[in-house]
Structure formats: structure tokens, C-alpha cells
Scaffold this motif. Structure first.
Motif, PDB file in Angstrom:
ATOM      1  N   LEU A  75       0.828  -1.202   0.000  1.00  0.00           N
ATOM      2  CA  LEU A  75       0.000   0.000   0.000  1.00  0.00           C
ATOM      3  C   LEU A  75       0.867   1.260   0.000  1.00  0.00           C
ATOM      4  O   LEU A  75       0.647   2.179  -0.785  1.00  0.00           O
ATOM      5  CB  LEU A  75      -0.885  -0.043   1.248  1.00  0.00           C
ATOM      6  N   LEU A  76       1.885   1.246   0.868  1.00  0.00           N
ATOM      7  CA  LEU A  76       2.745   2.427   0.946  1.00  0.00           C
ATOM      8  C   LEU A  76       3.484   2.650  -0.363  1.00  0.00           C
ATOM      9  O   LEU A  76       3.561   3.763  -0.871  1.00  0.00           O
ATOM     10  CB  LEU A  76       3.744   2.266   2.084  1.00  0.00           C
ATOM     11  N   GLY A  77       4.010   1.537  -0.926  1.00  0.00           N
ATOM     12  CA  GLY A  77       4.747   1.639  -2.183  1.00  0.00           C
ATOM     13  C   GLY A  77       3.867   2.205  -3.284  1.00  0.00           C
ATOM     14  O   GLY A  77       4.241   3.137  -3.992  1.00  0.00           O
ATOM     15  N   LYS A  78       2.659   1.648  -3.366  1.00  0.00           N
ATOM     16  CA  LYS A  78       1.730   2.069  -4.418  1.00  0.00           C
ATOM     17  C   LYS A  78       1.355   3.536  -4.260  1.00  0.00           C
ATOM     18  O   LYS A  78       1.378   4.311  -5.206  1.00  0.00           O
ATOM     19  CB  LYS A  78       0.431   1.260  -4.308  1.00  0.00           C
ATOM     20  N   SER A  79       0.993   3.904  -3.017  1.00  0.00           N
ATOM     21  CA  SER A  79       0.516   5.267  -2.824  1.00  0.00           C
ATOM     22  C   SER A  79       1.652   6.269  -2.997  1.00  0.00           C
ATOM     23  O   SER A  79       1.430   7.396  -3.414  1.00  0.00           O
ATOM     24  CB  SER A  79      -0.160   5.434  -1.468  1.00  0.00           C
ATOM     25  N   HIS A  80       2.876   5.817  -2.707  1.00  0.00           N
ATOM     26  CA  HIS A  80       4.010   6.716  -2.900  1.00  0.00           C
ATOM     27  C   HIS A  80       4.176   7.044  -4.382  1.00  0.00           C
ATOM     28  O   HIS A  80       4.320   8.204  -4.775  1.00  0.00           O
ATOM     29  CB  HIS A  80       5.284   6.086  -2.352  1.00  0.00           C
ATOM     30  N   ALA A  81       4.123   5.964  -5.212  1.00  0.00           N
ATOM     31  CA  ALA A  81       4.273   6.170  -6.659  1.00  0.00           C
ATOM     32  C   ALA A  81       3.146   7.077  -7.161  1.00  0.00           C
ATOM     33  O   ALA A  81       3.360   7.977  -7.971  1.00  0.00           O
ATOM     34  CB  ALA A  81       4.237   4.824  -7.372  1.00  0.00           C
ATOM     35  N   PHE A  82       1.948   6.843  -6.652  1.00  0.00           N
ATOM     36  CA  PHE A  82       0.794   7.596  -7.109  1.00  0.00           C
ATOM     37  C   PHE A  82       0.868   9.055  -6.646  1.00  0.00           C
ATOM     38  O   PHE A  82       0.471   9.965  -7.364  1.00  0.00           O
ATOM     39  CB  PHE A  82      -0.467   6.913  -6.584  1.00  0.00           C
ATOM     40  N   SER A  83       1.411   9.259  -5.445  1.00  0.00           N
ATOM     41  CA  SER A  83       1.456  10.632  -4.947  1.00  0.00           C
ATOM     42  C   SER A  83       2.425  11.476  -5.774  1.00  0.00           C
ATOM     43  O   SER A  83       2.252  12.680  -5.901  1.00  0.00           O
ATOM     44  CB  SER A  83       1.821  10.676  -3.463  1.00  0.00           C
ATOM     45  N   ASP A  84       3.437  10.829  -6.361  1.00  0.00           N
ATOM     46  CA  ASP A  84       4.325  11.547  -7.294  1.00  0.00           C
ATOM     47  C   ASP A  84       3.507  12.083  -8.450  1.00  0.00           C
ATOM     48  O   ASP A  84       3.703  13.207  -8.917  1.00  0.00           O
ATOM     49  CB  ASP A  84       5.378  10.585  -7.869  1.00  0.00           C
ATOM     50  N   GLU A  85       2.592  11.237  -8.916  1.00  0.00           N
ATOM     51  CA  GLU A  85       1.750  11.606 -10.050  1.00  0.00           C
ATOM     52  C   GLU A  85       0.831  12.780  -9.661  1.00  0.00           C
ATOM     53  O   GLU A  85       0.644  13.710 -10.434  1.00  0.00           O
ATOM     54  CB  GLU A  85       0.918  10.373 -10.420  1.00  0.00           C
ATOM     55  N   VAL A  86       0.281  12.692  -8.460  1.00  0.00           N
ATOM     56  CA  VAL A  86      -0.599  13.771  -7.994  1.00  0.00           C
ATOM     57  C   VAL A  86       0.184  15.087  -7.907  1.00  0.00           C
ATOM     58  O   VAL A  86      -0.279  16.127  -8.358  1.00  0.00           O
ATOM     59  CB  VAL A  86      -1.190  13.447  -6.605  1.00  0.00           C
ATOM     60  N   TYR A  87       1.384  15.007  -7.362  1.00  0.00           N
ATOM     61  CA  TYR A  87       2.200  16.213  -7.247  1.00  0.00           C
ATOM     62  C   TYR A  87       2.501  16.772  -8.640  1.00  0.00           C
ATOM     63  O   TYR A  87       2.397  17.971  -8.876  1.00  0.00           O
ATOM     64  CB  TYR A  87       3.495  15.898  -6.487  1.00  0.00           C
ATOM     65  N   GLY A  88       2.827  15.847  -9.557  1.00  0.00           N
ATOM     66  CA  GLY A  88       3.081  16.260 -10.946  1.00  0.00           C
ATOM     67  C   GLY A  88       1.886  16.981 -11.532  1.00  0.00           C
ATOM     68  O   GLY A  88       2.021  18.021 -12.182  1.00  0.00           O
ATOM     69  N   ALA A  89       0.688  16.439 -11.269  1.00  0.00           N
ATOM     70  CA  ALA A  89      -0.529  17.045 -11.818  1.00  0.00           C
ATOM     71  C   ALA A  89      -0.757  18.432 -11.224  1.00  0.00           C
ATOM     72  O   ALA A  89      -1.266  19.323 -11.891  1.00  0.00           O
ATOM     73  CB  ALA A  89      -1.733  16.151 -11.545  1.00  0.00           C
ATOM     74  N   MET A  90      -0.359  18.609  -9.961  1.00  0.00           N
ATOM     75  CA  MET A  90      -0.525  19.924  -9.333  1.00  0.00           C
ATOM     76  C   MET A  90       0.483  20.921  -9.915  1.00  0.00           C
ATOM     77  O   MET A  90       0.134  22.054 -10.255  1.00  0.00           O
ATOM     78  CB  MET A  90      -0.341  19.820  -7.814  1.00  0.00           C
ATOM     79  N   VAL A  91       1.734  20.467 -10.039  1.00  0.00           N
ATOM     80  CA  VAL A  91       2.793  21.334 -10.586  1.00  0.00           C
ATOM     81  C   VAL A  91       2.444  21.735 -12.013  1.00  0.00           C
ATOM     82  O   VAL A  91       2.609  22.877 -12.426  1.00  0.00           O
ATOM     83  CB  VAL A  91       4.152  20.605 -10.536  1.00  0.00           C
ATOM     84  N   SER A  92       1.927  20.759 -12.761  1.00  0.00           N
ATOM     85  CA  SER A  92       1.589  21.003 -14.161  1.00  0.00           C
ATOM     86  C   SER A  92       0.561  22.120 -14.308  1.00  0.00           C
ATOM     87  O   SER A  92       0.514  22.807 -15.325  1.00  0.00           O
ATOM     88  CB  SER A  92       1.044  19.715 -14.769  1.00  0.00           C
ATOM     89  N   ARG A  93      -0.268  22.310 -13.292  1.00  0.00           N
ATOM     90  CA  ARG A  93      -1.262  23.385 -13.367  1.00  0.00           C
ATOM     91  C   ARG A  93      -0.833  24.613 -12.578  1.00  0.00           C
ATOM     92  O   ARG A  93      -1.661  25.387 -12.099  1.00  0.00           O
ATOM     93  CB  ARG A  93      -2.619  22.866 -12.884  1.00  0.00           C
TER      94      ARG A  93
END
Lengths: 283, 316
Positions: free
Chosen positions: B258-276
Motif C-alpha cells: 500500500l505504501l509503495g503504491k501510494s508513494h508512486a501515485f502521490s508523485d503523479e498527484v504532485y506532478g498534476a498539481m505542478v503542471s497546473r
């Protein structure tokens, strides 16, 4: 500080990718990719799973940076260093919008309305302008009814529309789509296709990463193929690339049994189920 | 699957009879752990992320978030300064009145706060009730040994007793915790998250601190959503009921995933925030504006604090 020396004239390329390589720890994602994307172009980035399409898109959006090689975007060197400059970063984020493959990653606000306002607000638009853009975007995307709903409770198609709306509201000149139609129903797919064509008509540059040959045929005027070896395997107009069996086979986009529908002038190749028999009647 | 590989017999079901019998009433109940997790996840989604209470009209919701933050922080500091437990009681009462005026269900509010007290505070203060840990005047002698008891180098005294000073200290600590948590919960429930972050920046809380808070908030949501998915996926593949022991084992083994998965996903979320255009600075879709009611509330809070602290000093 961003380099401002070249590529700024009219008709200049939006992106110039030069021998870019990238790896995730031990896994190679891109190996010496070079390409150019011109202003106003509609480009499809075709490739099988794991060929490096998403990595390349993230690079074009300045979210990750090459291990080797260079990228120039909008006439400037695109690097972590350059994006530390607030002015450049703001200009770049305003001009380049990215619609993520996983809408859940992109939707994090308590309501659809706030989700759409997030980009314009962070790019420093006036509150009045933000409000106007949010209302207009809700209207053109047909999302008015969902405006006050939390995005995580929406259906897959609705989430994708909100994700696109949240980027549209920024009004970028360049749109990057990562697998925009994956997992969506046919109606939403055709809505997105029409939206891409409309954006293109309005002069926007649209780069779409996909493995859907049919989508590439509909929305692209130039197709770039990323091979299994993470290099650019070919490029050209869709009617050339999508009928090049050898290229598509070697890039793992089709298998031996895929065939061409040219009886009615539909020049494209599509994969096709052969679990039952080999009758190739396509009425 | 490799090209042209045939499906194995066990998959196609050829040459095998499949039982479609089932006994009515055989259905299994959802495991307690899965039920708790799903319930928690839904609660957090519906109450925290949708900001239902914060968007309702009410006393605290209508206040300017900056004024509210200052008032609440002053009350928090006051609670930690008070030396007489009975002076904390009116402050606790004040939080209940404010909760009621902000249209928060008192039952839910009180339960939410007191739920954590036994877990986090009672266990800590429990030993200090006894004269063995904190010597003092005995209030209730549990056992009289009749002679001096020693344990190695430690002298435990002649009796085991709960002391007056121990009880007083415990009540003071528990009341401080309850009132502080109540104030915190009140602030969080009645303020939209983005407004709260923005208010912190107004008071020059460093951007990196606000960024971490902001990402933590998104992260909890991701973690819960993912935990829910993992459980649902497991349920769909399970035949027969699972024992609590199996459930616990599953939780332990899936935590890492769970931690591994959510960590990878949170990178994506951060990317989506930075992108906007996100750069760590919270931005809100309206500007803060104070009204006379805000100042009136802050003045009342300041007056209450002054009276209570004055009383505390007078009482010594």
C-alpha cells in the motif's frame, strides 16, 4: 535562468527533443529519442505498453528531466534549473497543459468547480477572470450539473471530462494527452476526439500519447512511433504509418493476425480476435 | 499470453462438472477489519474531503479564517497556561457552545474528541495516579504493606495508593488535552482546507511547512482510496469467510504494498498539481475580508482569555 536565445520566431517548433535518454533505476524508458513538434501540429505518439510514451510526455511537461540529451520548449531550454525561475515557470505552465492518464491523480479538490479553478488561480489570474473561465469551461464541457459535486464520486467518463476541463481553463497553447480514451465508453471517446479536433482548429498544438491506432488515425496529422527499444521507430502521416505493417509489427502495436480494412477505402490496420475462426468478413 | 497459446483445461472448464449448488444463508459477512476500513474511508471522504460542515452557514464558518485562526490559537495557548483544572472547564464549555452555534452535531463532536482521550492520554497519565510513581497525599489506599517495600534500589513506600496530587495532575492533563483537541477539531471542521492553508501563509508560516500540510492532506485521501481498492480486490477473489487472524495477517502484509503504491501515485498527484501552476503557495478563489462580527468575536475571545488567566493567577 531560462535561455532565451533561439526558436522564438513564428512557425518555430514548440518542442525540440534532442537525443533524450531516461531510465527509472534499472529500467530504460527512453533511449536517444529526437523529435520536433511544430506549433499548431496534431501529433500522435504511438507505442506499446512500456515503450516510454508517458515518460516522454512528462518530460515535455517539465515534470521529469532527461538523464542525457536536451529539450527545448517554446524556444527555451527546458530543465529543472530553468523552471526554478518563477517567470519562466509561470509562462510555461500557462502555455502547456497536461491531461493525465489517471484522472484520479489529477482530481484532488473538494468540488468540480474548485478543481477547474485550481490552474487559473495558481497562474495568478484575477478572481473575476477565474470565475468567468470556470463558468465557461463548465458550460462547454457540459459539466454544469456536476459543478458542486466532489470529483472522486464521479464516473470514469465524467472524471476524464473534469480533468480535461481543469486543463482547458488554463487555456494553454499546447495540450499533452496521455492515453485520453483508455477505459472510456464510445460516446465519451467521440466527445474527446471532437474536442481535440476543435482545439486543433483553434490553432492549439495537441500531442496525444496512445496505443489506439484508430484514435491516432482520427486525431493526428502526424504519427510518431516509439519502438520496443525505446527509440523513435518511425514517423509520418497517419495513412503512411498506420498502413506500415512492418513498422507496427516491430513496435508491437499489432500482431500477425491483424489485417487491413481497405475494402471500403478505410486504409488502416487493426488488431482482431482470432479465438474462434479465421473468417475475415467485415460487411 | 504468448501468441496462439491454447487456454488450459482448468480455465476453459472442459471435461469438468462445475457445481452451481449453494445453500441459502451460507453467505458470509464482511470481515470486521474490512468493514472498519471501508467505514473509515467513507467517513473521511464524506466529512473531511467534501468539507460539508465547513460549507454550511454557522457562527465559525462565517468568520474570517485569519481571525478564527488567531482566536483559536490564543485559546489553545491559554489552555496550556492554566494551572487550575476547574478554570479549563468553562473553556471546554465555550467550545461546545461554539460547536452548537456552528451547527455541528454535539453528539458527534463530543464523541470524536473523547474517543482519542482514553487512547492517547489516559494510558500515559495512569501510572502517575499512584504514589509509587508520584509521591503525595494518599486519596485511596489500595493496599497497605505494613512495612517499607523496596525493589532493588527503589523504595516503594509502605503502601500502594492513589494520591490527591496524582488525580489532580491527571484531571488537569486530560482536560487540557480534551479542550485543545476540541479547539483543533472545531477549527478543522469549520474551515475549508484551502482557506486554512492560506491563513497560515498570511501569518508567515514558511511555505515548505504549508506545502507539507497540503500534500499530507492529499496523501491521506490516496492512502484510504488505495486501501479500499486492495480490500475490495481481495474480497472479490476470496472464497469462504476469513478469520480475524487471516485479516490481520493480510493487513500486515499489504501495508508495505500500500505504501509503495501510494508513494508512486502521490508523485503523479504532485506532478498534476505542478503542471497546473502549483508552486507550494496556496491560492483561494476569494479574498479574505473581515467584518465587524469577526472583530466582535475576537474581542469576546480576548476578554474571556483575560478573565480566565487573571482568575488563574489570583487563585495561584
Amino acid at each position: 535562468m531560462a535561455d532565451t536565445t533561439a526558436d522564438t520566431g513564428a512557425g518555430a517548433p514548440v518542442f525540440r527533443v534532442d537525443s533524450v535518454s531516461y531510465r527509472y533505476r534499472e529500467t530504460v524508458a527512453l533511449a536517444g529519442v529526437s523529435l520536433t513538434i511544430g506549433a499548431g501540429e496534431r501529433v500522435a505518439l504511438l507505442g506499446a505498453n512500456g515503450s516510454g510514451k508517458s515518460t516522454l510526455l512528462k518530460m515535455l511537461d517539465g515534470l521529469i528531466f532527461p538523464d542525457q540529451g536536451h529539450i527545448r520548449a517554446l524556444g527555451h531550454e527546458l530543465s529543472a534549473e530553468a523552471l526554478k525561475d518563477d517567470g519562466f515557470s509561470r509562462m510555461f505552465r500557462q502555455q502547456v497543459g497536461f491531461v493525465f492518464q489517471n484522472s484520479d491523480a489529477q482530481l484532488f479538490s473538494p468540488s468540480v468547480r474548485e478543481e477547474i479553478a485550481f490552474g487559473p488561480l495558481h497562474l495568478g489570474l484575477s478572481l473575476e477572470e477565474v470565475g468567468r473561465r470556470v463558468d465557461d469551461t463548465l458550460h462547454i464541457m457540459g459539466l454544469e450539473q456536476l459543478a458542486d459535486r466532489p470529483p472522486y464520486n464521479l464516473s470514469g467518463g465524467e472524471k476524464k471530462k473534469v480533468a480535461l476541463a481543469s486543463v482547458l481553463a488554463i487555456s494553454p497553447d499546447v495540450f499533452l494527452f496521455d492515453e485520453p480514451t483508455a477505459g472510456l465508453d464510445p460516446k465519451t471517446v467521440s466527445f474527446l476526439e471532437r474536442m481535440v479536433l476543435q482545439l486543433s482548429d483553434a490553432g492549439k498544438t495537441v500531442v496525444t500519447a496512445t496505443q489506439d491506432l484508430e484514435l491516432a488515425r482520427v486525431i493526428a496529422e502526424r504519427v510518431l512511433v516509439l519502438g520496443e527499444d525505446h527509440r523513435l521507430a518511425g514517423e509520418g502521416p497517419p495513412d503512411e504509418v498506420l498502413t506500415d505493417r512492418e513498422l507496427l509489427l516491430s513496435s508491437n502495436l499489432i500482431h500477425d493476425h491483424s489485417h487491413r480494412h481497405d475494402e471500403r477505402g478505410l486504409e488502416h490496420i487493426h488488431p482482431h480476435s482470432h479465438l474462434t475462426d479465421h473468417g475475415h468478413q467485415h460487411g | 499470453m504468448t501468441e496462439d497459446a491454447a487456454l488450459p483445461d482448468w480455465l476453459t472448464g472442459h471435461g469438468r462438472k462445475r457445481s452451481r449448488d449453494w445453500t441459502p444463508g451460507d453467505s458470509r459477512r464482511q470481515s470486521a477489519i474490512a468493514g472498519t476500513l471501508l467505514g473509515l474511508s467513507r467517513l473521511v471522504r464524506d466529512s473531511v474531503f467534501s468539507e460539508k460542515i465547513a460549507s454550511r452557514p454557522g457562527l465559525l464558518q462565517n468568520l474570517d479564517p485569519r481571525i478564527k485562526l488567531v482566536g483559536m490559537l490564543s485559546l489553545l495557548v491559554t489552555v496550556s497556561l492554566l494551572r487550575n483544572w476547574y478554570l479549563i472547564l468553562p473553556l471546554y464549555g465555550f467550545t461546545l457552545v461554539m460547536a452548537a452555534a456552528s451547527r455541528i452535531s454535539l453528539k458527534l463532536y463530543i464523541r470524536r474528541v473523547w474517543l482519542f482521550v482514553p487512547i492517547f492520554t489516559a494510558i500515559i497519565v495512569f501510572p502517575s495516579l499512584f504514589n509509587v510513581v508520584r509521591p503525595g497525599d494518599p486519596l485511596w489506599v489500595i493496599r497497605d504493606f505494613g512495612h517499607q517495600v523496596t525493589l532493588g534500589p527503589w523504595s516503594l513506600g509502605t503502601s500502594l495508593a492513589i494520591t490527591y496530587q496524582g488525580v489532580k495532575g491527571a484531571v488537569l492533563l486530560i482536560l487540557r488535552v480534551v479542550t485543545s483537541v476540541s479547539l483543533g477539531v472545531l477549527l478543522a471542521l469549520t474551515t475549508r482546507w484551502a482557506d486554512l492553508l492560506k491563513s497560515l501563509r498570511v501569518f508567515h508560516i514558511p511555505r515548505v511547512f504549508v506545502l507539507i500540510l497540503s500534500m499530507t492532506y492529499r496523501y491521506i485521501f490516496l492512502l484510504l482510496a488505495m486501501a479500499e481498492d486492495i480490500f475490495t480486490a481481495r474480497t472479490s477473489r476470496m472464497v469462504g469467510p476469513s478469520s480475524p487472524r487471516e485479516d490481520r495477517r493480510f493487513i500486515a502484509s499489504s501495508m508495505g504494498t500500500l505504501l509503495g503504491k501510494s508513494h508512486a501515485f502521490s508523485d503523479e498527484v504532485y506532478g498534476a498539481m505542478v503542471s497546473r501552476g502549483y508552486n507550494g503557495e496556496p491560492v483561494i478563489s476569494h479574498s479574505f475580508r473581515t467584518r465587524p462580527a469577526d472583530w466582535f468575536w475576537l474581542a469576546s475571545v480576548t476578554l474571556a482569555i483575560a478573565i480566565i488567566i487573571g482568575g488563574d493567577r489570583l487563585l495561584g
